[in-house]
Design an enzyme around this catalytic site. Structure first.
Site, short mmCIF file in Angstrom:
data_model
loop_
_atom_site.label_atom_id
_atom_site.label_comp_id
_atom_site.label_asym_id
_atom_site.label_seq_id
_atom_site.Cartn_x
_atom_site.Cartn_y
_atom_site.Cartn_z
N LYS A 133 -0.73 -1.93 6.32
CA LYS A 133 -1.49 -2.13 7.55
C LYS A 133 -2.60 -1.10 7.71
O LYS A 133 -3.67 -1.40 8.20
CB LYS A 133 -0.55 -2.05 8.75
CG LYS A 133 -1.26 -2.36 10.04
CD LYS A 133 -0.42 -3.20 10.95
CE LYS A 133 -1.21 -3.76 12.10
NZ LYS A 133 -1.86 -5.03 11.80
N ARG A 175 2.99 0.99 6.99
CA ARG A 175 1.92 1.72 6.28
C ARG A 175 2.04 1.57 4.76
O ARG A 175 1.14 1.98 4.03
CB ARG A 175 1.97 3.19 6.65
CG ARG A 175 1.80 3.47 8.12
CD ARG A 175 1.88 4.95 8.37
NE ARG A 175 0.79 5.64 7.71
CZ ARG A 175 -0.38 5.87 8.26
NH1 ARG A 175 -0.61 5.51 9.49
NH2 ARG A 175 -1.32 6.49 7.59
N LYS A 208 -6.35 -14.81 6.54
CA LYS A 208 -4.96 -14.91 7.02
C LYS A 208 -4.14 -15.77 6.06
O LYS A 208 -3.02 -15.45 5.72
CB LYS A 208 -4.91 -15.56 8.41
CG LYS A 208 -5.28 -14.67 9.55
CD LYS A 208 -4.16 -13.72 9.88
CE LYS A 208 -4.62 -12.37 10.38
NZ LYS A 208 -5.63 -11.62 9.72
N TRP A 239 3.01 3.27 -0.56
CA TRP A 239 2.12 2.22 -1.05
C TRP A 239 1.50 2.79 -2.31
O TRP A 239 0.71 3.74 -2.26
CB TRP A 239 1.04 1.89 -0.01
CG TRP A 239 0.23 0.68 -0.37
CD1 TRP A 239 0.52 -0.61 -0.08
CD2 TRP A 239 -1.01 0.66 -1.07
NE1 TRP A 239 -0.46 -1.44 -0.56
CE2 TRP A 239 -1.41 -0.69 -1.17
CE3 TRP A 239 -1.83 1.64 -1.63
CZ2 TRP A 239 -2.59 -1.08 -1.81
CZ3 TRP A 239 -3.00 1.26 -2.26
CH2 TRP A 239 -3.37 -0.10 -2.35
N GLU A 286 -3.42 -13.75 2.85
CA GLU A 286 -2.53 -12.59 2.90
C GLU A 286 -1.09 -12.95 3.31
O GLU A 286 -0.16 -12.32 2.84
CB GLU A 286 -3.10 -11.46 3.75
CG GLU A 286 -3.34 -11.77 5.21
CD GLU A 286 -3.99 -10.61 5.99
OE1 GLU A 286 -3.94 -9.47 5.55
OE2 GLU A 286 -4.54 -10.90 7.07
N ASN A 290 0.73 11.73 1.35
CA ASN A 290 -0.07 10.53 1.56
C ASN A 290 -1.51 10.90 1.25
O ASN A 290 -2.03 11.87 1.79
CB ASN A 290 0.05 10.07 3.03
CG ASN A 290 -0.93 8.96 3.37
OD1 ASN A 290 -1.34 8.20 2.50
ND2 ASN A 290 -1.31 8.85 4.62
N GLY A 291 -2.15 10.13 0.35
CA GLY A 291 -3.52 10.44 -0.03
C GLY A 291 -3.67 10.38 -1.54
O GLY A 291 -2.81 9.80 -2.22
C1 G6P Z 1 -5.87 -3.71 6.21
C2 G6P Z 1 -5.05 -4.54 7.17
C3 G6P Z 1 -5.95 -5.56 7.87
C4 G6P Z 1 -7.09 -4.84 8.56
C5 G6P Z 1 -7.87 -3.94 7.61
C6 G6P Z 1 -8.82 -3.02 8.37
O1 G6P Z 1 -6.32 -4.46 5.17
O2 G6P Z 1 -4.01 -5.20 6.46
O3 G6P Z 1 -5.19 -6.28 8.81
O4 G6P Z 1 -7.96 -5.78 9.10
O5 G6P Z 1 -6.97 -3.08 6.90
O6 G6P Z 1 -8.05 -2.12 9.12
P1 G6P Z 1 -8.47 -1.48 10.49
O7 G6P Z 1 -7.26 -0.72 10.91
O8 G6P Z 1 -9.62 -0.56 10.18
O9 G6P Z 1 -8.84 -2.55 11.43
#
Ligand code: G6P
Length: 571
Positions: free
Chosen positions: A566, A28, A458, A66, A461, A92-93
């Site tokens: 993520k 996270r 991909k 983060w 990232e 968190n927030g």
């Molecule tokens: C982040 C993740 C991505 C994901 C995106 C949307 O950027 O790194 O892998 O596609 O969020 O997230 P979700 O959980 O809504 O699919």
């Protein structure tokens, strides 16, 4: 973004036990981490390091960060403490009115030691408890704070953790002699299959034996204990070097599991979703990142069988969506917690649209906001880059399109996926040949356009190479100026698409190094399907493997790429 953990137990546990829980939430956010148990405070930048000490405790809060407000430094790492060190918090927030609060607290003599918005929370409670109980302070906090929060507060003289939530996820995993608070169920899925989810503007007082929930007015409220099922073994890395490759290799199995569930346990919900698509006049997908690319494929498949739909990026939803009670909004999300999606769904609800979600994490906020929800059954995905979750999102969208007449045999999908995975050595060689390049382009048309965008994402990232995924037809309107001798161009050509072939030839004529992925012509990689629907999935898997091997070649931190997280739980 950011993972938080709170543990309170009747029995001793080691600091290492607590850190192992935090480690499960590291995906996270992993800029810095921290720990507090009334005696020991740890705040450190970098990936989580499990301390060697065998020290025991019965209560602790932990955080994996983060960064939003304030750089990545030890001081800005959570937990944060009040001036008198009596209050310690993790958050968190985003506290939106932190500047005003900080200002007024500073005038009252509070000294701040970090640049974060979160530190204000510790001083806020310190100030409040001079005159009020912690419970009253929580009621005031919910009233006076603007922004989003999942917060855990420890007060040195209390044997409980105070937990508050608005918009950022928070859940309790209750068990006989302990309670765990966490950002999501992964943290405690090895201990209990029970979960109690916080709703907005609720707070709870949690000790080792019980938890009591309160609403924003401080009135005690009853909560339902949910039982969840989770394939725990999937979060173990087993024989693979990285989660990314493990999760790619799981794709045939998770597709099988999903297809089976759509005929069994998810059959009713699947049929409800189909009925909603038939009934509602307007279909709007909403998603972010990789999930947005899946929803673009959903639009393509539905259009092919005469169902009009559109896909919008979650963060721009309000600016581009026109909704009413005849609309159906379909959020697609791996985590089910992406803040921009949650905001979009609030907007959809205000406009009386129906919501039918497609998510991976059961009981996630997005699932709980939906009129009907399908689970993609991909199991826990730990690598930040979405792989198997994308495959299952698209498989659900194909299954939906099939109900409207899209021709596809999904029973053969798992073996077709295995055939791409079986070409991994060939893909490794291609990866090696382009791993030192600075720029690359991925071209597609129709169904292969969303795939081109996904493959490029991909590459960016995970491999840290600038990549653009674009429509083959758009290339000559500007981007072709960037093609030089040797620039890699990955061309995704399904079913003798002659226009795509022409676009490929145009860049080849200007010196590009072409990597051709096809199902019906000679190329670098041949995908075993004549079906456009399946081509979308198989071409993406090629891109996932390519990215993995490029990143491996470049010795990059594949599962935890820099600056990413993520679950994106801030706007
Ligand atoms: C982040 C993740 C991505 C994901 C995106 C949307 O950027 O790194 O892998 O596609 O969020 O997230 P979700 O959980 O809504 O699919």
């Amino acid at each position: 973004m950011c993972g938080i953990i709170g543990m309170v137990s009747k029995d001793d546990f080691t600091i290492q036990d607590a850190f192992k829980k935090l480690k499960k939430l590291e995906y996270r956010g992993y800029d810095s981490f921290g720990y507090f148990d009334k005696e020991l405070l740890i705040k450190k930048t970098g990936h989580i390091l499990i301390p060697k000490t065998k020290k025991l405790t019965r209560m602790a809060i932990l955080h994996s960060r983060w960064a939003t407000h304030g750089g990545v430094t030890d001081k800005n790492a959570h937990p944060h403490q009040s001036c008198d060190r009596n209050i310690t918090i993790v958050h968190n927030g985003i506290i939106e009115n932190y500047a005003e609060l900080k200002n007024s607290l500073q005038k009252k003599g509070h000294r701040f030691s970090s640049e974060t918005d979160s530190e204000v929370v510790a001083h806020y409670f310190e100030e409040k408890v001079k005159k009020k109980t912690m419970k009253q302070a929580c009621v005031d906090f919910i009233k006076e704070i603007k922004g989003t929060f999942a917060i855990l507060v420890m007060k040195n003289d209390d044997d409980c953790i105070y937990a508050l939530k608005r918009d950022s996820p928070l859940v309790i995993g209750p068990s006989k002699r302990s309670n765990i608070l966490a950002s999501d169920i992964y943290a405690f899925s090895d201990l209990t299959d029970k979960a109690v989810f916080f709703d907005n503007d609720e707070f709870a007082v949690v000790d080792s034996e019980k938890y009591t929930f309160y609403n924003e007015l401080g009135k005690p409220i009853k909560k339902t204990v949910q039982r969840f099922r989770w394939e725990q073994e999937e979060s173990l890395k087993k024989k693979f070097k990285h989660y990314m490759i493990k999760e790619i290799m799981e794709e045939p199995i998770v597709v099988k599991r999903l297809l089976f569930s759509l005929k069994t346990e998810q059959k009713d919900n699947f049929e409800r979703l189909i009925r909603l698509i038939k009934k509602q006049e307007k279909i709007v997908f909403v998603a972010a990142g990789t999930s947005y690319h899946a929803s673009l494929l959903g639009v393509y498949y539905l259009h092919k069988c005469g169902v009009e739909a559109q896909a919008l990026i979650a963060s721009e939803f309000e600016n581009f969506a026109f909704l009413d009670e005849k609309s159906l909004v379909i959020p697609i999300s791996q985590s089910g917690e992406t803040m921009d999606l949650i905001e979009a769904l609030k907007y959809a609800k205000e406009h009386k649209a129906k919501i039918a979600s497609v998510v991976n994490v059961p009981y996630s906020t997005i699932q709980r906001m939906s009129d009907v929800s399908l689970n993609i059954m991909a199991g826990q995905e730990i690598c930040v880059a979405a792989t198997k979750s994308f495959v299952n999102q698209v498989t659900i969208l194909l299954s939906i399109a099939k109900e409207f007449g899209f021709k596809v045999n999904l029973d053969t999908l798992p073996t077709r996926i295995e055939s791409v995975l079986g070409q991994k050595n060939k893909i490794k060689k291609i990866a090696k040949s382009i791993s030192k390049k600075n720029d690359m382009y991925v071209l597609g048309r129709g169904l292969s356009y969303p795939v081109a965008r996904e493959v490029a994402l991909k590459i960016k990232e995970i491999s840290y190479i600038h990549a653009e995924g674009m429509m083959g037809g758009e290339l000559k309107h500007g981007t072709i100026a960037l093609i030089e001798k040797g620039t890699p161009v990955i061309s995704l050509i399904s079913n003798k698409d002659h226009d795509m072939l022409s676009n490929t030839k145009e860049v080849e004529a200007r010196g590009a190094k072409i990597i051709m992925i096809t199902n019906s012509m000679p190329g670098d990689i041949r995908l075993q399907t004549s079906n456009d629907g399946k081509f979308g999935i198989l071409a993406t898997i090629f891109g996932q493997l390519l990215t993995y091997y490029i990143a491996l070649e470049r010795k990059l931190p594949i599962d935890k790429p820099r600056n990413l997280a993520k679950s994106v739980t801030v706007k």
